[in-house]
Write a protein that holds these residues in place. Sequence first.
Motif, PDB file in Angstrom:
ATOM      1  N   VAL A 259      58.158  93.916  39.007  1.00 14.65           N
ATOM      2  CA  VAL A 259      57.248  93.776  37.915  1.00 14.65           C
ATOM      3  C   VAL A 259      57.728  93.228  36.443  1.00 14.65           C
ATOM      4  CG1 VAL A 259      55.610  94.978  36.333  1.00 14.65           C
ATOM      5  CG2 VAL A 259      55.673  95.646  38.826  1.00 14.65           C
ATOM      6  N   GLU A 260      58.950  93.759  36.043  1.00  8.74           N
ATOM      7  CA  GLU A 260      59.652  93.271  35.011  1.00  8.74           C
ATOM      8  C   GLU A 260      59.839  91.712  35.057  1.00  8.74           C
ATOM      9  OE1 GLU A 260      62.858  95.828  34.504  1.00  8.74           O
ATOM     10  OE2 GLU A 260      61.784  97.115  33.041  1.00  8.74           O
ATOM     11  N   SER A 261      60.159  91.171  36.293  1.00  5.28           N
ATOM     12  CA  SER A 261      60.519  90.004  36.679  1.00  5.28           C
ATOM     13  C   SER A 261      59.268  88.975  36.455  1.00  5.28           C
ATOM     14  CB  SER A 261      61.081  89.854  38.097  1.00  5.28           C
ATOM     15  OG  SER A 261      61.420  88.362  38.327  1.00  5.28           O
ATOM     16  N   LEU A 262      57.979  89.487  36.933  1.00  6.21           N
ATOM     17  CA  LEU A 262      56.980  89.115  36.771  1.00  6.21           C
ATOM     18  C   LEU A 262      56.593  88.683  35.460  1.00  6.21           C
ATOM     19  CD1 LEU A 262      54.810  90.682  39.842  1.00  6.21           C
ATOM     20  CD2 LEU A 262      55.367  88.352  39.533  1.00  6.21           C
ATOM     21  N   SER A 311      64.250  73.464  28.710  1.00 11.73           N
ATOM     22  CA  SER A 311      65.191  72.804  29.562  1.00 11.73           C
ATOM     23  C   SER A 311      64.750  72.592  30.780  1.00 11.73           C
ATOM     24  CB  SER A 311      66.559  73.950  29.720  1.00 11.73           C
ATOM     25  OG  SER A 311      66.158  75.134  30.336  1.00 11.73           O
ATOM     26  N   GLY A 312      63.445  72.667  30.875  1.00 11.95           N
ATOM     27  CA  GLY A 312      62.953  72.125  32.357  1.00 11.95           C
ATOM     28  C   GLY A 312      62.667  73.371  33.288  1.00 11.95           C
ATOM     29  N   PRO A 313      61.928  72.879  34.436  1.00 10.82           N
ATOM     30  CA  PRO A 313      61.843  73.994  35.321  1.00 10.82           C
ATOM     31  C   PRO A 313      63.002  74.625  35.881  1.00 10.82           C
ATOM     32  CG  PRO A 313      61.588  71.680  36.410  1.00 10.82           C
ATOM     33  CD  PRO A 313      61.998  71.352  34.871  1.00 10.82           C
ATOM     34  N   VAL A 314      62.827  75.982  36.101  1.00  9.52           N
ATOM     35  CA  VAL A 314      63.902  76.697  36.488  1.00  9.52           C
ATOM     36  C   VAL A 314      63.506  77.706  37.477  1.00  9.52           C
ATOM     37  CG1 VAL A 314      65.314  78.849  35.679  1.00  9.52           C
ATOM     38  CG2 VAL A 314      64.600  77.089  33.969  1.00  9.52           C
ATOM     39  N   LEU A 315      64.382  77.436  38.491  1.00  6.74           N
ATOM     40  CA  LEU A 315      63.986  78.345  39.840  1.00  6.74           C
ATOM     41  C   LEU A 315      64.133  79.698  39.549  1.00  6.74           C
ATOM     42  CD1 LEU A 315      65.839  76.295  42.429  1.00  6.74           C
ATOM     43  CD2 LEU A 315      63.681  76.047  41.564  1.00  6.74           C
ATOM     44  N   ALA A 316      63.464  80.665  40.556  1.00  3.25           N
ATOM     45  CA  ALA A 316      63.089  81.910  40.364  1.00  3.25           C
ATOM     46  C   ALA A 316      64.709  82.557  40.762  1.00  3.25           C
ATOM     47  CB  ALA A 316      62.270  82.511  41.148  1.00  3.25           C
ATOM     48  N   THR A 317      65.170  83.583  39.918  1.00  3.17           N
ATOM     49  CA  THR A 317      66.304  84.317  40.432  1.00  3.17           C
ATOM     50  C   THR A 317      65.816  85.621  41.010  1.00  3.17           C
ATOM     51  OG1 THR A 317      66.749  85.398  38.136  1.00  3.17           O
ATOM     52  CG2 THR A 317      67.652  83.093  38.677  1.00  3.17           C
ATOM     53  N   LEU A 318      66.051  86.180  42.193  1.00  2.00           N
ATOM     54  CA  LEU A 318      65.517  87.128  42.785  1.00  2.00           C
ATOM     55  C   LEU A 318      66.213  88.410  42.817  1.00  2.00           C
ATOM     56  CD1 LEU A 318      64.743  84.882  45.811  1.00  2.00           C
ATOM     57  CD2 LEU A 318      63.730  84.889  43.643  1.00  2.00           C
ATOM     58  N   PRO A 319      65.445  89.484  42.608  1.00  2.00           N
ATOM     59  CA  PRO A 319      66.013  90.804  42.696  1.00  2.00           C
ATOM     60  C   PRO A 319      66.331  90.999  44.145  1.00  2.00           C
ATOM     61  CG  PRO A 319      64.106  91.003  41.648  1.00  2.00           C
ATOM     62  CD  PRO A 319      64.089  89.616  42.071  1.00  2.00           C
ATOM     63  N   ASP A 320      65.594  90.495  45.083  1.00  2.00           N
ATOM     64  CA  ASP A 320      66.037  90.806  46.594  1.00  2.00           C
ATOM     65  C   ASP A 320      66.773  89.588  46.857  1.00  2.00           C
ATOM     66  OD1 ASP A 320      63.975  91.494  49.468  1.00  2.00           O
ATOM     67  OD2 ASP A 320      66.114  90.593  49.318  1.00  2.00           O
ATOM     68  N   ALA A 321      68.250  89.909  47.278  1.00  2.00           N
ATOM     69  CA  ALA A 321      69.339  88.803  47.498  1.00  2.00           C
ATOM     70  C   ALA A 321      68.836  88.114  48.624  1.00  2.00           C
ATOM     71  CB  ALA A 321      70.595  89.527  47.869  1.00  2.00           C
ATOM     72  N   GLY A 322      68.067  88.678  49.669  1.00  2.00           N
ATOM     73  CA  GLY A 322      67.695  87.853  50.953  1.00  2.00           C
ATOM     74  C   GLY A 322      66.519  86.970  50.788  1.00  2.00           C
ATOM     75  N   ALA A 323      65.731  86.926  49.570  1.00  2.00           N
ATOM     76  CA  ALA A 323      64.761  85.938  49.349  1.00  2.00           C
ATOM     77  C   ALA A 323      65.122  84.458  49.067  1.00  2.00           C
ATOM     78  CB  ALA A 323      63.678  86.627  48.517  1.00  2.00           C
ATOM     79  N   GLY A 353      69.169  81.277  34.428  1.00  2.00           N
ATOM     80  CA  GLY A 353      67.888  82.057  34.255  1.00  2.00           C
ATOM     81  C   GLY A 353      68.359  83.570  34.134  1.00  2.00           C
ATOM     82  N   ALA A 354      69.357  83.709  35.273  1.00  2.00           N
ATOM     83  CA  ALA A 354      69.691  85.025  35.276  1.00  2.00           C
ATOM     84  C   ALA A 354      70.588  85.799  33.856  1.00  2.00           C
ATOM     85  CB  ALA A 354      70.768  85.313  36.442  1.00  2.00           C
ATOM     86  N   ALA A 355      71.440  84.656  33.446  1.00  2.00           N
ATOM     87  CA  ALA A 355      72.335  84.802  32.337  1.00  2.00           C
ATOM     88  C   ALA A 355      71.313  85.076  31.067  1.00  2.00           C
ATOM     89  CB  ALA A 355      73.101  83.877  32.257  1.00  2.00           C
ATOM     90  N   LEU A 356      70.265  84.552  31.070  1.00  2.00           N
ATOM     91  CA  LEU A 356      69.442  84.489  29.948  1.00  2.00           C
ATOM     92  C   LEU A 356      68.443  85.773  29.941  1.00  2.00           C
ATOM     93  CD1 LEU A 356      68.297  80.957  29.522  1.00  2.00           C
ATOM     94  CD2 LEU A 356      69.674  82.125  27.967  1.00  2.00           C
ATOM     95  N   GLY A 357      68.119  86.241  30.993  1.00  2.00           N
ATOM     96  CA  GLY A 357      67.297  87.412  30.995  1.00  2.00           C
ATOM     97  C   GLY A 357      66.974  88.117  32.172  1.00  2.00           C
ATOM     98  N   GLY A 358      68.037  88.150  33.208  1.00  2.00           N
ATOM     99  CA  GLY A 358      67.728  88.822  34.680  1.00  2.00           C
ATOM    100  C   GLY A 358      67.053  88.192  35.288  1.00  2.00           C
ATOM    101  N   ALA A 359      66.567  88.663  36.400  1.00  2.00           N
ATOM    102  CA  ALA A 359      65.559  87.901  37.449  1.00  2.00           C
ATOM    103  C   ALA A 359      64.370  87.614  36.816  1.00  2.00           C
ATOM    104  CB  ALA A 359      65.263  89.014  38.893  1.00  2.00           C
TER     105      ALA A 359
END
Length: 453
Positions: A259-262, A311-323, A353-359
Motif C-alpha cells: 500500500v505504501e508503494s501504491l 527524469s522521465g518514466p521510472v520502472l517499478a521497484t518491487l517489494p516482491d523480488a520475484g515480480a 527509484g529505490a534509492a529515492l524512496g523505496g519500492a
Amino acid sequence: MIDLETTGFSPRQHDRIAEVAVVLTDTAGRVQDEWCTLVNPERDLGPQHVHGISAADVSLAPTFAVVAPHLARLLEGRVIVAHNASFDTRFLRAEFGRVGLPVGIDPLACLCTMRLAGTFLPSAPRGLAICCELAGVVHDGAHSALGDARATAGLLEHYLGLDDADPLWAQAHEASATHSWPGLAVPDGFSPVLRGASRPTGHWLSGLSDRLDRVPFPVEADDYLALLDLALLDRYVSFTERGALLTAAEEAGLGRAQVESLHRGYLDALARVALEDGMLSDAEVADLHEVAGQLGMDADDVAAAVERAASGPVLATLPDAGAHPRSEASGAVGTGGDDGVGEADALGRAARGAALGGAVATVAARPRFALARGDEIVLTGAMTRPRDEWEREARTAGLAPWPNVTKRTRVVIAADPDSLSGKARTARRYGIPVVSEGVLEELLRRVEVTRVR
C-alpha cells in the motif's frame, strides 16, 4: 448537574442528543464526580461550528439506547440542575421516550441556574458565560457538555454560598427523593466515548498489518486506487474513508509495504501531471505536499516524486523480488519495450527509484474529477455558508442541486465528510464521493471553465 449538546433546538424536529455530561455534587455544591460521553444521534450533527463535535467521533459512540441505563442510574435520587433546564429536560424526555422509557421529570426536582440568576445575580442576562463571569466562576470548554456542566456546577455552588437556607433547595431535594427513574439493567462493557476518540495515535496506515505480502506485485490495485481517487477529491481522507481504504486493502490481500508503494506511485502520477508544462507552481507544490501528508508521506517523498517525474518514466521497484518491473510509459516488462529502453537503463532507473524512496508501484495518471453541466449534486449538513447560496451558485454554473441522493448523483457536499446523515449514508452505499464544503468552490470553477469553452 447535567448538560447536553444536541443536533438542533427541538426534539419535535427530530433533533437528537449528541453529547451528555453529568457532574455530581454534594448538598453544598462541591463536585463529587463527573461523567461524560458522546452519543451517536444516528443523523446529521447540525451546527457543528457551534458544538464542535465531529461525525467521526460520534460514529464510535453508543446510541442513547445504550447510554440510557447509565444516565438513569446517575440521575436517580438527584436534583437535576441545568442552565436553561427546560431545554435539557425536554430532550431527556424525548430520548427516553424514543427508547420505550417514558419518563416524567418532576419540575420540582429540577433547578435552573439561568432562572435562579434573577435571584442571585440580578443584573445577569441569560447566557451561561456571562453568568459565570459575574459570579467569578471558571468556564472552560464552552459548548462542550462537560465544560458547560462544570460551569453550571460552579454557579450552583456560588448560589448556595450566597443563601443555602432558601426553601427552594429543600423543596428540590424532597421532590427528587420521591421521584423514580426506570430501573434498567446496566450492560457490562460500556465505555464512554469522548471527543477526539477517532483521532489516530499514528497514521491511519498503521491499521494495516506488516505481514509479508500475500499477492504478487505489481498488483491489480484498480479498486483501491479508484477509492483513493474519491477519498482525495477534497484532499482529506476522512475517518470513514480511512476505514473503507483499509478494508479494500485487506480484501485485496495487500500488506502495508504494498500500500505504501501504491501511495508513492500515486504521488508520482500527480507529480507527472503537474510537470506536464515543464514547471511546478506554488499551488501544485502545496497540493503535492497535502496529498503526501494524507497518505503518510513527508517532504522528502514529495522531492523524490518530483525528481522521478522530472527524469522521465521510472520502472517499478518491487517489494516482491520475484515480480517483474513494468514501465507504465512504455508498456515494457523486464528488458525493454517500444521506446527502446534497454535492460541496463531499466535497472538503473529502478535502482534510482529505490534509492529515492523505496519500492514504487507505477500508477497511471489519475483523471481529474470534474463536474459537467447538468450533473446532479446534493448538499447535506449545516454549512458555513447558507445552503441556498451554494445552490444558487451551482445552478449558475450549470449544475443541478438535488434534494435527495440518487444513483445519478455525482457528488455529495457535506458540512462534515464523515456525516451520519441519511444522504451521506446513501451516497456511500452507491459509491458516490462525500466531500467537504471546501471543495465545492473549486468544483464550481471547473464547471464554469468547461461551460465557457
